[in-house]
Design a protein around this motif. Structure first.
Motif, short mmCIF file in Angstrom:
data_model
loop_
_atom_site.label_atom_id
_atom_site.label_comp_id
_atom_site.label_asym_id
_atom_site.label_seq_id
_atom_site.Cartn_x
_atom_site.Cartn_y
_atom_site.Cartn_z
N THR A 37 35.97 49.32 45.32
CA THR A 37 36.78 48.69 46.35
C THR A 37 38.02 49.54 46.66
O THR A 37 39.14 49.14 46.35
CB THR A 37 37.21 47.28 45.88
N ASP A 65 38.63 48.29 51.30
CA ASP A 65 39.45 47.20 50.76
C ASP A 65 40.92 47.41 51.04
O ASP A 65 41.72 47.54 50.13
CB ASP A 65 39.19 47.07 49.25
N VAL A 87 38.20 40.82 46.58
CA VAL A 87 38.24 39.42 46.15
C VAL A 87 37.35 38.55 47.05
O VAL A 87 36.70 37.62 46.58
CB VAL A 87 39.70 38.89 46.07
N ASP A 88 37.29 38.88 48.34
CA ASP A 88 36.44 38.10 49.25
C ASP A 88 34.96 38.34 48.98
O ASP A 88 34.16 37.41 48.95
CB ASP A 88 36.76 38.45 50.72
N THR A 91 34.07 36.60 45.73
CA THR A 91 34.01 35.14 45.88
C THR A 91 32.76 34.72 46.65
O THR A 91 32.11 33.72 46.30
CB THR A 91 35.30 34.63 46.57
N GLY A 161 37.61 43.54 36.06
CA GLY A 161 38.98 43.67 36.53
C GLY A 161 39.87 44.26 35.45
O GLY A 161 40.58 43.53 34.76
N ILE A 186 36.95 44.90 40.39
CA ILE A 186 37.57 43.88 41.25
C ILE A 186 39.09 43.78 41.09
O ILE A 186 39.69 42.81 41.59
CB ILE A 186 36.94 42.49 41.01
N THR A 189 41.37 40.36 40.85
CA THR A 189 40.66 39.16 41.32
C THR A 189 40.62 38.04 40.27
O THR A 189 40.74 36.86 40.62
CB THR A 189 39.22 39.55 41.74
N TRP A 193 41.47 34.15 40.81
CA TRP A 193 40.54 33.04 40.48
C TRP A 193 41.17 32.08 39.48
O TRP A 193 40.92 30.89 39.51
CB TRP A 193 39.22 33.60 39.93
N ARG A 199 47.56 34.81 46.24
CA ARG A 199 46.96 35.61 47.31
C ARG A 199 47.93 35.51 48.48
O ARG A 199 48.62 34.51 48.63
CB ARG A 199 45.59 35.01 47.65
#
Ligand code: UDP
Length: 244
Positions: A37, A65, A87-88, A91, A161, A186, A189, A193, A199
């Motif tokens: 990313t 990203d 993160v999108d 998810t 991560g 990630i 992220t 979460w 965010r």
């Protein structure tokens, strides 16, 4: 899918939906895949470190990203469709895997953060099997134990991560042994979460200002701003030199 060259790294011209579809398709395959990313900060780090560039360029998918990457693609005259936040994508994959009864593993963040992320993810996506999780503060001596635990978990998606560039080097080094269909680096992220990191508000995401939120809100002036500025200047130089 086409890949554009920004400084020393390739970035794929994908939308969020296309990236998600690709990852889900790869989960039907036997070959392990790596998703990275890159943002402007990573792009600059890779410019300075050819080993990191090599790792990023070996990835099966490199999503754009960050606003800096989107801007760079425009400067170079070959724009990506838009920003795809790690993160999108991560998810979206949780939601899709929950419907399929998929298996995941979460690696990274502080112990209390990753356990809270696992708890929240399990609650929100009841169809998922969280086959395991562990924090990202392990030493070299625990490396093989961590790899063995992930291999035994036999997951569709491995979310890592450990921060950049540690997660990229770690994944590239161990990919063949992890027995995970798709592995993704990630960044922060897991903190999002877990509800441990904010965010950016929606209006900032929409205005492509998530990078500014991270710099101001998380106080990352000295860490993030100089590489971002250098990255943009180097991209302009790449364009002026007519390499693209
Ligand atoms: N982290 C980790 N192990 C380390 C260093 C960092 O697990 O040795 C975690 C950290 O707790 C956080 C994530 O990696 O959850 C890094 O988040 P950050 O927002 O800094 O991501 P980056 O900007 O590096 O992508």
């Amino acid at each position: 899918m086409s890949r554009i060259q920004i400084l020393t790294i390739g970035v794929d011209k994908v939308t969020l939906k296309a990236a998600e579809a690709l990852c889900l398709r790869w989960m039907e395959d036997s070959r392990p895949r790596l998703v990275v990313t890159p943002n402007a900060e990573i792009g600059y780090a890779a410019y300075k470190n050819p080993d990191l560039a090599a790792v990023l360029n070996q990835a099966d998918l490199a999503i754009p990203d960050g606003a800096g990457i989107v801007l760079a693609s425009k400067v170079l005259g070959d724009p990506v469709p838009g920003k795809v936040a790690g993160v999108d994508l991560a998810t979206c994959l949780l939601a899709a895997l929950s419907q399929r009864g998929g298996r995941i593993y979460l690696l990274g963040a502080r112990p209390e953060v990753v356990s809270e992320a696992a708890r929240r993810v399990a609650k929100q996506y009841p169809g998922l099997t969280i086959a395991g999780f562990r924090d990202g503060y392990f030493g070299q001596e625990e490396e093989s134990k961590v790899v063995a635990e992930i291999r035994a978990a036999n997951v569709d998606a491995l979310f890592v991560g450990l921060g950049a560039p540690r997660q990229e080097f770690w994944l590239s080094q161990h990919l063949a042994d992890l027995n995970a269909k798709v592995s993704l680096g990630i960044g922060g992220t897991l903190d999002i979460w877990a509800g441990a990191a904010p965010r950016a508000p929606k209006w900032m995401v929409k205005a492509n200002l998530e990078w500014l939120f991270r710099i101001v809100k998380l106080g990352r002036y000295s860490r993030s701003l100089p590489p971002l500025i250098k990255f943009v200047l180097l991209v302009i130089a790449q364009r002026l030199k007519g390499r693209q």
